[in-house]
Design a protein around this motif. Structure first.
Motif, PDB file in Angstrom:
ATOM      1  N   GLY A 391       1.352  -1.278  -0.183  1.00 15.87           N
ATOM      2  CA  GLY A 391       0.331   0.075  -0.097  1.00 15.87           C
ATOM      3  C   GLY A 391       0.790   1.107   0.009  1.00 15.87           C
ATOM      4  O   GLY A 391       0.485   2.610  -0.495  1.00 15.87           O
ATOM      5  N   GLU A 392       2.325   0.722   0.486  1.00 17.03           N
ATOM      6  CA  GLU A 392       2.910   1.680   0.346  1.00 17.03           C
ATOM      7  C   GLU A 392       4.128   2.493  -0.703  1.00 17.03           C
ATOM      8  O   GLU A 392       4.725   3.591  -0.748  1.00 17.03           O
ATOM      9  CB  GLU A 392       3.749   2.354   1.638  1.00 17.03           C
ATOM     10  N   GLY A 393       4.663   1.352  -1.146  1.00 20.99           N
ATOM     11  CA  GLY A 393       5.739   1.389  -1.597  1.00 20.99           C
ATOM     12  C   GLY A 393       6.739   0.338  -1.923  1.00 20.99           C
ATOM     13  O   GLY A 393       7.090  -0.440  -0.614  1.00 20.99           O
ATOM     14  N   THR A 394       7.364   0.768  -2.454  1.00 24.88           N
ATOM     15  CA  THR A 394       8.942  -0.599  -2.294  1.00 24.88           C
ATOM     16  C   THR A 394      10.079   0.586  -2.456  1.00 24.88           C
ATOM     17  O   THR A 394      10.536   1.427  -2.761  1.00 24.88           O
ATOM     18  CB  THR A 394       8.714  -2.074  -3.118  1.00 24.88           C
ATOM     19  N   SER A 395      11.295  -0.228  -1.471  1.00 29.88           N
ATOM     20  CA  SER A 395      12.405   0.788  -1.624  1.00 29.88           C
ATOM     21  C   SER A 395      13.301  -0.471  -1.710  1.00 29.88           C
ATOM     22  O   SER A 395      13.476  -1.692  -1.209  1.00 29.88           O
ATOM     23  CB  SER A 395      12.997   1.557  -0.391  1.00 29.88           C
ATOM     24  N   VAL A 396      14.013  -0.688  -2.888  1.00 27.76           N
ATOM     25  CA  VAL A 396      15.404  -1.628  -3.349  1.00 27.76           C
ATOM     26  C   VAL A 396      16.532  -1.019  -2.809  1.00 27.76           C
ATOM     27  O   VAL A 396      16.968   0.194  -3.135  1.00 27.76           O
ATOM     28  CB  VAL A 396      15.504  -2.399  -4.080  1.00 27.76           C
TER      29      VAL A 396
END
Ligand code: ATP
Ligand code: MG
Length: 408
Positions: A391-396
């Protein structure tokens, strides 16, 4: 044995003395008597020498055992694989690895209770073969899960048995991975190939190929499928090249900020179609890393492509460079997409693993991008980490060591 030797010397001296007395009694000439005495003394000398030169076998064995052969329990302790000595179907000794695997209680117990596995019990209760070769069996499930062990029981000369358990789980997992990889790669190639063959056949049919609009549509599909196959083959080649070089860390000074800017420029078209901006923020004190420029470009390009494809259309994709401490530089590629469910995260860097295969395919994905990114990071003595919130996003995040002396 030692106590008998002085007795033997005394006896030999007595015989020598008796010889002298007899010679004198028989009125032998003094020279003959002297000869008898000398023979007696020589006898003593031989007896004494014999005592020193012929030690008993038991003496040799026990001295060797003390001086040069450590007890078997000590030898086992130095071995990492679980090992046991079994006498009369009971565990006589076990090393640390065996105690950790089978339990601390096993010493002195029946071997069937120590290794609770039917195949092990059957093998260890059976008499060893006449040829003295170790008996072998494979045990599944010992030590939990579906771990696989190779058990071998070698007979010792004194009737005991030396039992070794070798962990085959990792080797089997690697074998399985290889088999899965070949199956997945073939499957991924087969699908576009089948499409290509199908459309080629249709175009050979003059009636179907007659309409220019239909022909153009078919040719476009064929071109896309062929491109897809080429991308897959390129990715496979690149993955195997990175893996082959994994022990040779690259050392060219590469400015990661410049690499990020190049990636932003090269993905401009894709960003435009998604209505997203690629924003680069640099908070690192220095951005030079030892590396191979093309591979670092490929790494960032794979991450930013994912962020654009799986992130929210219209929302920016941020690429942040910052200090991670411990001499490491961190790059975060952040999107505002739906995020990834936690159960998928550990598997995303496996080859061909996709959360939603049809969505990935629809954007031309082959499921190799993150596997390639991880291997590039590892080859550069770094690592890759995926953090995502649904629901918020992804950080790689990619961590790479700073170039030595780069403190700009
Ligand atoms: N930023 C992201 N947000 C949500 N899901 C992601 C993100 N990045 C990767 N994924 C998921 O992880 C899967 C694997 O990603 P990966 O980059 O390895 O392969 P791909 O994008 O499917 O194909 P390609 O080989 O072309 O990169 C994707 O299919 C997608 O399901
Ligand atoms: Mg990808």
């Amino acid at each position: 044995m030692e106590r008998q030797s002085p007795l033997r010397i005394v006896a030999a001296l007595a015989v020598a003395g008796l010889g002298l007395a007899l010679a004198l009694l028989l009125r032998a000439p003094p020279a003959a008597a002297l000869l008898a005495l000398l023979a007696g003394i020589a006898g003593c000398a031989v007896a004494f020498a014999a005592r020193r030169e012929r030690p008993t076998l038991a003496g040799v064995d026990s001295r060797n055992a003390e001086d040069s052969r450590p007890p078997i329990a000590e030898v086992l302790r130095a071995i990492d694989d679980p090992m046991l000595v079994v006498r009369d179907a009971h565990v006589e000794a076990a090393n640390e690895a065996a105690l950790a695997l089978l339990g601390r209680h096993i010493e002195g117990t029946d071997v069937r209770l120590a290794i609770r596995h039917p195949a092990a019990a059957e093998l260890l209760l059976r008499a060893p073969g006449a040829d003295g070769a170790p008996a072998r069996a494979e045990l599944v499930g010992l030590g939990g899960g579906d771990r696989l062990w190779a058990l071998s029981a070698a007979p010792l000369p004194d009737g005991r048995r030396l039992v070794r358990l070798a962990d085959l789980s990792q080797a089997r997992a690697a074998e399985q991975m290889r088999a899965d990889f070949v199956a997945n790669a073939s499957h991924e190639l087969r699908t576009p190939l089948a499409t290509l063959l199908g459309f080629t056949e249709t175009l050979q049919d003059e009636e179907a190929a007659g309409d220019p609009a239909t022909r153009a549509r078919f040719l476009k599909i064929m071109f896309d499928e062929a491109t897809r196959m080429r991308t897959l083959v390129d990715d496979l080649i690149s993955l195997s090249r990175i893996e082959a070089d994994r022990f040779a860390a690259p050392s060219d000074p590469v400015d990661l900020l410049r690499v990020a800017q190049n990636v932003r420029d090269s993905l401009f078209e894709l960003a435009k179609t998604r209505g997203s901006e690629i924003e680069i923020e640099n908070e690192a004190r220095a951005t030079i890393v030892p590396g191979e420029r093309a591979q670092l470009g490929q790494l960032l390009s794979n991450l930013v492509t994912n962020a654009l494809n799986y992130g929210r259309a219209g929302a920016p994709v941020r690429v942040k460079l910052e200090e991670a401490g411990g001499g490491m530089l961190r790059v975060r590629v952040i999107d505002q997409g739906e995020g990834i469910a936690p159960e998928h995260i550990p598997r995303l860097t496996e080859r061909f693993y996709r959360v939603d295969a049809s969505r990935s395919r629809s954007v031309g994905g082959t499921g190799l991008g993150l596997a390639i990114a991880k291997h590039i990071a590892l080859r550069h003595r770094g690592r890759l980490e995926i953090v995502s919130k649904q629901g918020e996003g992804t950080s790689v995040r990619v961590y790479l060591p700073h170039a030595p002396g780069d403190t700009a």
